[in-house]
Structures are given as structure tokens and as C-alpha cells.
Design a protein around this motif. Structure first.
Motif, short mmCIF file in Angstrom:
data_model
loop_
_atom_site.label_atom_id
_atom_site.label_comp_id
_atom_site.label_asym_id
_atom_site.label_seq_id
_atom_site.Cartn_x
_atom_site.Cartn_y
_atom_site.Cartn_z
N GLY A 1 1.08 -0.70 -0.15
CA GLY A 1 -0.08 0.15 0.05
C GLY A 1 1.02 1.24 -0.36
O GLY A 1 0.38 2.32 0.29
N PHE A 2 2.04 1.39 -0.27
CA PHE A 2 3.10 2.49 -0.41
C PHE A 2 3.72 2.78 -1.60
O PHE A 2 4.15 1.42 -2.14
N ASP A 3 3.68 3.75 -2.17
CA ASP A 3 4.03 4.38 -3.51
C ASP A 3 6.17 4.07 -3.30
O ASP A 3 6.18 5.12 -2.74
N ILE A 4 6.65 3.30 -3.48
CA ILE A 4 8.21 4.20 -3.59
C ILE A 4 8.37 3.92 -4.22
O ILE A 4 9.77 4.45 -4.41
N SER A 5 8.53 4.53 -5.40
CA SER A 5 8.70 4.44 -6.74
C SER A 5 9.81 6.35 -6.73
O SER A 5 10.76 5.45 -7.50
N GLY A 6 9.50 6.47 -5.93
CA GLY A 6 9.75 7.76 -5.67
C GLY A 6 11.08 7.64 -5.29
O GLY A 6 11.92 8.63 -4.36
N ASN A 7 11.75 6.42 -4.40
CA ASN A 7 12.19 6.54 -3.47
C ASN A 7 13.26 4.70 -4.20
O ASN A 7 13.04 4.15 -3.46
N PRO A 8 13.94 4.96 -4.28
CA PRO A 8 15.02 4.36 -5.32
C PRO A 8 15.73 3.72 -3.77
O PRO A 8 16.13 2.28 -3.84
N GLY A 9 16.12 4.51 -2.76
CA GLY A 9 16.72 3.38 -1.68
C GLY A 9 15.78 2.18 -0.88
O GLY A 9 16.27 1.65 -0.76
N LEU A 10 14.91 2.69 -0.68
CA LEU A 10 13.53 1.90 -0.03
C LEU A 10 13.58 0.13 -1.20
O LEU A 10 13.51 -0.54 -1.27
N THR A 11 13.58 0.73 -2.47
CA THR A 11 13.86 -0.78 -3.43
C THR A 11 14.99 -1.28 -3.50
O THR A 11 15.07 -2.64 -3.46
N ALA A 12 16.33 -0.26 -3.63
CA ALA A 12 17.66 -1.17 -3.10
C ALA A 12 17.15 -2.20 -2.14
O ALA A 12 18.02 -2.91 -2.05
N THR A 13 16.79 -1.00 -0.67
CA THR A 13 17.03 -2.02 0.51
C THR A 13 16.04 -3.72 0.65
O THR A 13 16.81 -4.45 1.27
N LEU A 14 14.89 -3.40 0.07
CA LEU A 14 14.19 -5.11 -0.47
C LEU A 14 15.14 -5.79 -1.18
O LEU A 14 15.07 -7.00 -0.92
N TYR A 15 15.49 -5.45 -1.92
CA TYR A 15 16.75 -6.18 -2.87
C TYR A 15 18.01 -7.00 -2.54
O TYR A 15 18.24 -7.71 -3.07
N VAL A 17 18.29 -7.06 1.21
CA VAL A 17 18.10 -7.73 2.20
C VAL A 17 17.73 -9.35 1.90
O VAL A 17 17.39 -10.24 2.19
N GLY A 18 16.88 -9.45 0.15
CA GLY A 18 16.23 -11.07 -0.44
C GLY A 18 14.99 -10.68 0.30
O GLY A 18 14.11 -9.58 0.69
N ASN A 19 14.37 -11.23 -0.97
CA ASN A 19 12.96 -11.53 0.06
C ASN A 19 11.92 -10.66 -0.31
O ASN A 19 11.62 -10.70 0.73
N PRO A 20 12.10 -9.52 -1.87
CA PRO A 20 11.47 -8.54 -0.57
C PRO A 20 9.27 -8.77 -1.26
O PRO A 20 9.11 -7.69 -0.73
N GLU A 21 9.12 -9.72 -1.94
CA GLU A 21 7.83 -9.36 -1.42
C GLU A 21 7.19 -10.50 -0.51
O GLU A 21 6.70 -9.85 0.42
N GLN A 22 7.88 -11.12 0.54
CA GLN A 22 7.91 -11.33 1.48
C GLN A 22 7.77 -10.18 2.49
O GLN A 22 6.92 -10.57 3.96
N ARG A 23 8.90 -9.49 2.39
CA ARG A 23 9.08 -8.08 3.75
C ARG A 23 8.26 -7.35 3.61
O ARG A 23 7.28 -6.47 4.31
N ALA A 24 7.52 -7.03 1.25
CA ALA A 24 6.63 -6.02 1.86
C ALA A 24 5.08 -6.94 2.29
O ALA A 24 4.46 -5.77 2.71
N TYR A 25 5.42 -8.26 2.45
CA TYR A 25 3.91 -8.39 3.12
C TYR A 25 3.56 -8.50 4.28
O TYR A 25 2.51 -8.53 4.96
#
Length: 64
Positions: A1-15, A17-25
Motif C-alpha cells: 500500500g506504499f508507493d516507493i517508486s520515488g525512493n530508489p533507496g527503499l527498492t535497493a533495501t528490499l532487494y 536483503v532479499g525476499n522483497p515480496e515476503q518483506r512487503a507482505y
């Protein structure tokens, strides 16, 4: 429910540390519990790698 498209650092963090979908859920589930308890939602957070990506974003953009 968060738009992180304007923050590449959040996307970089998700990928980073791994399991980006699991962490988002997991964050979504935690925020569901927080809302039900009347607490404020927890926002996604950057780790050091994400902070570094955002800090060096102008240099990274120049490379691409």
C-alpha cells in the motif's frame, strides 16, 4: 500500500536483503494489526545500502 517508486533507496533495501515480496507482505500484515489497534502505520525503512543509493543517486544517474 506504499508507493516507493520515488525512493530508489527503499527498492535497493528490499532487494539487498532479499525476499522483497515476503518483506512487503510482512509490513502489510504488521500495518493491518497496527491499524486495528489504532496505532500509526509503520513506514518502509531504508537500510544502510538504501541510504547510500539515495545519497549517491546523482552519480548513479550519470552512469545510466
Amino acid at each position: 500500500g506504499f508507493d516507493i517508486s520515488g525512493n530508489p533507496g527503499l527498492t535497493a533495501t528490499l532487494y539487498n536483503v532479499g525476499n522483497p515480496e515476503q518483506r512487503a507482505y510482512a509490513l502489510k500484515a504488521e500495518n493491518g494489526k497496527r491499524r486495528a489497534a489504532g496505532e500509526p502505520e509503520k513506514l518502509p525503512e531504508e537500510n544502510y545500502y538504501g541510504w547510500l543509493v539515495n545519497d549517491k543517486l546523482p552519480e548513479l544517474r550519470a552512469l545510466f
